[in-house]
Design a protein around this motif. Sequence first.
Motif, short mmCIF file in Angstrom:
data_model
loop_
_atom_site.label_atom_id
_atom_site.label_comp_id
_atom_site.label_asym_id
_atom_site.label_seq_id
_atom_site.Cartn_x
_atom_site.Cartn_y
_atom_site.Cartn_z
N ILE A 50 0.83 -1.25 0.13
CA ILE A 50 -0.01 -0.11 0.02
C ILE A 50 0.87 1.35 0.17
N GLN A 51 2.09 1.15 -0.58
CA GLN A 51 3.05 2.44 -0.57
C GLN A 51 2.27 3.11 -1.87
N PRO A 58 -0.88 5.32 3.81
CA PRO A 58 -2.06 6.04 4.26
C PRO A 58 -1.70 6.03 5.80
N ASP A 59 -2.61 6.91 6.47
CA ASP A 59 -2.60 7.26 7.81
C ASP A 59 -3.10 6.14 8.54
N ASP A 60 -4.03 5.34 8.31
CA ASP A 60 -4.80 4.56 8.80
C ASP A 60 -4.00 3.16 8.90
N ALA A 414 -8.54 -0.18 1.88
CA ALA A 414 -6.95 -0.27 1.69
C ALA A 414 -6.66 0.66 0.15
N TYR A 415 -7.23 0.19 -0.88
CA TYR A 415 -6.85 0.98 -2.01
C TYR A 415 -7.59 2.43 -2.09
N CYS A 416 -8.84 2.60 -1.39
CA CYS A 416 -8.93 4.04 -1.40
C CYS A 416 -8.18 4.89 -0.41
N LYS A 421 -4.59 9.47 0.31
CA LYS A 421 -3.18 9.98 0.61
C LYS A 421 -2.29 10.34 -0.61
N GLU A 422 -2.45 9.88 -1.64
CA GLU A 422 -1.77 10.48 -3.07
C GLU A 422 -2.56 11.82 -3.33
N TYR A 423 -3.96 11.95 -3.38
CA TYR A 423 -4.28 12.99 -3.66
C TYR A 423 -4.29 14.36 -2.64
N ASP A 424 -4.05 14.02 -1.29
CA ASP A 424 -3.87 14.89 -0.17
C ASP A 424 -2.22 15.33 -0.50
N THR A 425 -1.49 14.51 -0.93
CA THR A 425 -0.34 15.10 -1.23
C THR A 425 -0.06 15.78 -2.40
#
Length: 442
Positions: A50-51, A58-60, A414-416, A421-425
């Motif tokens: 999940i990298q 992800p933060d979770d 997990a995928y979402c 996380k990518e969108y936040d970055t």
Amino acid sequence: MNQFQDFFREHGITEVECVVPDMTGVARGKILPKSQFNSANMRLPKAVLIQTVTGDWPDDDSITGPTDPDVVCVPDFNTVRLVPWAPEPTALVIHDCVHFDGTPVDISPRYVLRKVLDLYKQRGWQPVVAPELEFYLVERNIDPDIPLKPPVGRTGRAETGRMSYSIDAVNEFDPYFEDVYEYSDVMRLDVDTLIHEVGAGQMEINFVHGDALDLADRVFLFKRVVRETALRHNIYATFMAKPMQEEPGSAMHVHQSIVDKDGRNVFSNADGGPSDLFLSYIAGLQRYMPSVMPIMAPFVNSYRRLSRFTAAPINLQWGYDNRTVGIRVPNSGPEARRVENRVPGVDVNPYLAMAATLACGYLGMVKGLKPSDPMITSGYDLDYELPRHLEDAVELMRDSADIAEVFGANFVNAYCAVKEKEYDTFFRVISSWERSHLLLNV
């Protein structure tokens, strides 16, 4: 392990690249001496799967567990291949991920595809797929703030216009493609047709149709071949969905049909006409494709490709030999009746893209869904039916109970989380457009 030993002995192998595809489609793993491969049960942190594409997670931490546990990587002999560019005799093996009790890791992309294929097997069906990969050759570019440019070919000049289907434009890069085909032959990738696509420096290579898992493996490896070969020719090859502002985007169109246990195409009736299953498969794509768009368009850049008049779909209409809609049915005889899904970008994880398109069609067939009437005119004149942004797409995926049932709720979560996380970055980045138009004007 005896099969591996025979292969290693035959080819004089000294090293083994042990590879696991993560959710982005990046090859993760370890490079082992042959002797270590023989005796080791390779392990990787479960979190490797999940990298994000930016190297974050992800933060979770409940997705993989707060203790950052390992998973066991099991080699699949069907995937063993030579690495043709390695300086020493090197093999590559794709691995599956299992827990220590032998149960599969349900967030592994390769497992997700196996799970969808098993649903088909339970019905006595087998999918047949044929992907088409578009990609760009570009000048080497080490500064991400500078726009990409087409590379210089044998004439000493870069392309400045559209060269769709031009033989001479492909011949500009003959030495490059000779190496691509040679490496592909060594790796048993079974690539087929090569064409020049619409964009400047944009190419397409098609694969011979076959089993979905095998094709996903081959696409996964082929991307590496294309990029590695480009570096050896002092250029870049990119599978970004929309790498250049003024050029069309790149897709991974997937042709798909379903055969029964006797090898008959279930999309055709005995009289040669289209079957109810064929129409329901299309209807499944129409209903569920919006809910798997984080897979079909996995990055913020992906949605730049999906725009009018660029040979990319903006909706999920369908039609016969119609390239303006998301679901195209090529002209063919009854035995070859198939559906071409034109929605996926070439930036997809091939395992997940195959799983997603087959899952949508499966749901349509088992639920007996009915499609809209086929489009006989341009689909570009209609409204957008697909999500316009990654954030909206993730919300649709999270809300789909049917997709969660097919893929598994753990995988969807997990995928979402990876995509969020990518969108936040991405959202933290201030673009050149904002500096150009807002800095002194607002």
